[in-house]
Enzyme design. Sequence first.
Site: not given
Ligand code: SAM
Length: 292
Positions: A118, A167
Amino acid sequence: MSREFTPDFNVKANNWIEEIHEGILGMRYRVRDVLFSGKSEYQSVDVVDTVGHGKMLFNDGLAMVSERDEFVYHEMISHVPLFVHPNPKKVLVIGGGDGGTAREVLRHSSVEKCVMVEIDEMVVNACKEHIPVTSSVFSNPKLDLKIEDGVKFVETTQEKFDVVIVDSTDPIGPAQPLFSKEFYGNVKKILNTDGIVVSQAESPYYNVVQQNSLMEILKSQYEIVQLYNFTNLTYPGGLWSFSFASNTLHPVNDYSESRVESSGLDFDYYNKELHKACFCLPSFQKKRNLTK
Ligand code: SAM
């Protein structure tokens, strides 16, 4: 893609929080309390307690998780690939900062290790403090949580995985490269031969361009590519999709209901029949030739 949102919710003034989707749809939730509000290097992060949907996480003003229906998304993104793979031992989750996906992955007794990458520690910490229903997984010893960019991780890691689950947030900001050809090329390199990659694939109604593009990318790199749907309360329009890609495993033909039965796991949305049914797409999606 144009995207509008309301980063300063001003919920204290009117007791409603509003997500504006694609500049054309507003979804309002009645707020009981604002539990956390912060701005990280990557996005704004808000956790609010709502009257009808429990605690909710918003990233950049967009609803990520609600306590009321988080089980739908988290069960469907995890159990579909984990019941197709014959023996999933190592799973990678990219994003998923609330913990719900890793929680479901680690219910499978075959899984020895779940690496979760994350990018935003603020999301993890806010959920740890306020949304234990998903974040309780962070104390599971089989979880290896890494705070770093998932794009760089798949580019550089020497580890191999049976299942990769993307995700992510919508394809804006740090999540944009998670919808690229280069990213899926790197995912392919870190998958074992019978590997599966499943990804959050956006709305079949509102995000046609992004969904088409993701499926074209997957079709150009994997032998078997399918799309499956679920319905929920939190994402705009209700109906939402995940992509499934593998070089060897078909999500329905290589799946057996007996695996689900013998797992002894109890679900609130996923079940052995729904596993097959969710790959039956409505005609408007079938006409887009999204699968292979
Ligand atoms: N279930 C959710 C939705 O579809 O709306 C997604 C939940 S989860 C909170 C998504 C996560 O992806 C976020 O916390 C965000 O910080 C993370 N994220 C975005 N880009 C990313 C990257 N390049 N690498 C790792 N995590 C990432």
